[in-house]
Design an enzyme around this catalytic site. Structure first.
Site, short mmCIF file in Angstrom:
data_model
loop_
_atom_site.label_atom_id
_atom_site.label_comp_id
_atom_site.label_asym_id
_atom_site.label_seq_id
_atom_site.Cartn_x
_atom_site.Cartn_y
_atom_site.Cartn_z
NE ARG A 214 -2.80 -0.67 3.47
CZ ARG A 214 -3.68 -0.40 4.43
NH1 ARG A 214 -4.95 -0.23 4.13
NH2 ARG A 214 -3.29 -0.29 5.68
CG ASP A 215 3.58 4.37 1.54
OD1 ASP A 215 3.16 5.15 0.66
OD2 ASP A 215 4.28 4.75 2.50
#
Length: 300
Positions: free
Chosen positions: A109-110
Site C-alpha cells: 500500500r505504499d
C-alpha cells in the site's frame, strides 16, 4: 550497529516516547510492521533480527541495507533509462507476488521511490511496512486513508473500496512514472500524463503498461503482478514501432508467399505446355511414321 561477534552490521529503528507525537499509534504501526516481516523471507525484503519493546522506547533491529533509496538516487541522477526502470519494476513484481501469494495476502500500500532501497549491486529492497495490511475477504472497504498522495490508488481513500493486490499495482505504476519522467505525482500538477508527454523517446508500449497500471477502476488494471511482469518482459511487443515492423514483416511474408505461388503456378503451367508440346510432337512423328510405312507398302 555492529555485531562484533560475527562482524555484521545491523540497522536499528528507534521510536522514543518523549520525542514522538501519538507514540502509541506509531508503536502499534511498528508492531504491525515487525509482525509482518517476522513471517517473511525473500531476498528483496529486510529480515528482523530482534525487537526491544519498553514503555519508553521501541527498537527494531533489522538487516542493514547498504545503498540509497530510489528517491535519493533519482534526485542525484535525474530520470532513469527505461531498461533500468523495467529491471527494478520486475524485482518489485517478484517481491509483491510473494507478498500477495501468502496464505493471508499482504498488501504493501505504499510503494514509492522513498520506500525502495537500491543496493550497490543493482538489486532493490522493499522497506517500511508501516501501513501494510493482511487482506481480509470479508471486508468490503478500508476504513482509513493510508498511503502517499499521488502514489496511492483511489481505493486507499477510506470508504472507496478495499485495497488488494491491484492497489500495489497502481502504486508501482506511479513509481515507474516518477522514475522514468522525474516528475513526482505527489507534487504539482498532481497528475500523471502519458510518459511520452515528457519524453518522446520512451517506449509507447511501456507508456501503455503504466497507463493500465494507474487506471482509477481496479478492474481495468493488471489483475496480478505476474500479469504485469509478463507485460514488462514483452513491452516492446506493445510498442508502435514494433507493431509497425511486425506489420511490414507480415506484408513481406504474404508477398513472398504470393510470389512463390505465382512462380509455382507459372512453373506448373510451363511444364503442362511443354508436356502438351512433347505429346503433339510425338503424335506428329507417329503419324509421319505411319504415313511412311503406308507409302512404302504402296510402292511394294
Amino acid at each position: 550497529a555492529m555485531n562484533e561477534k560475527v562482524n555484521k552490521q545491523w540497522a536499528i529503528k528507534e521510536v522514543r516516547k518523549d520525542v514522538t507525537d501519538n507514540f502509541e499509534v506509531v508503536r502499534q504501526g511498528l508492531i504491525t510492521e515487525t509482525n509482518l516481516l517476522k513471517k517473511l523471507k525473500h531476498p528483496n525484503l529486510p529480515s528482523i533480527i530482534d525487537i526491544i519493546d519498553t514503555d519508553e522506547t521501541f527498537l527494531i533491529v533489522m538487516d542493514f541495507i547498504e545503498g540509497v533509496t530510489l528517491s535519493v538516487y533519482l534526485e542525484d541522477n535525474g530520470p532513469q533509462p527505461q531498461e533500468k526502470v523495467i529491471g527494478w519494476a520486475s524485482q518489485l513484481c517478484d517481491v509483491l507476488s510473494y507478498l500477495h501469494s501468502r496464505e493471508n495476502p499482504i498488501i504493501f500500500r505504499d510503494i514509492k521511490p522513498g520506500n525502495v532501497m537500491l543496493k550497490p549491486n543493482g538489486d532493490i529492497v522493499l522497506i517500511d511496512f508501516g501501513i501494510a495490511r493482511e487482506y481480509k475477504n470479508q471486508n468490503s472497504t478500508d476504513t482509513v486513508y493510508l498511503g502517499t498522495q499521488g502514489y496511492a490508488a483511489p481505493e486507499q481513500f477510506g470508504g472507496h473500496g478495499q485495497t488488494d493486490a491491484r492497489t500495489d499495482i497502481y502504486c508501482l505504476g506511479a513509481t515507474m512514472y516518477h522514475l522514468l519522467t522525474g516528475h513526482n505525482p505527489s507534487e504539482p500538477p498532481y497528475e500523471m500524463y502519458p510518459i511520452r508527454y515528457w519524453n518522446a523517446e520512451l517506449s509507447s508500449g511501456l507508456e501503455n503498461i503504466i497507463l493500465k497500471c494507474t487506471q482509477l477502476n481496479p478492474e481495468d488494471r493488471y489483475q496480478s503482478c505476474a500479469e504485469l511482469f509478463y507485460a514488462l518482459m514483452h513491452y516492446e511487443e506493445a510498442d508502435e514501432s514494433y507493431r509497425k515492423r511486425q506489420k511490414n514483416k507480415f506484408k513481406l511474408f504474404i508477398s513472398t508467399v504470393i510470389l512463390s505461388i505465382l512462380f509455382f503456378a507459372f512453373g506448373c503451367t510451363g511444364r503442362i505446355i511443354k508436356w502438351n508440346m512433347n505429346n503433339n510432337d510425338y503424335s506428329a512423328l507417329i503419324m509421319q511414321a505411319d504415313k511412311a510405312i503406308a507409302d512404302s507398302d504402296k510402292v511394294d
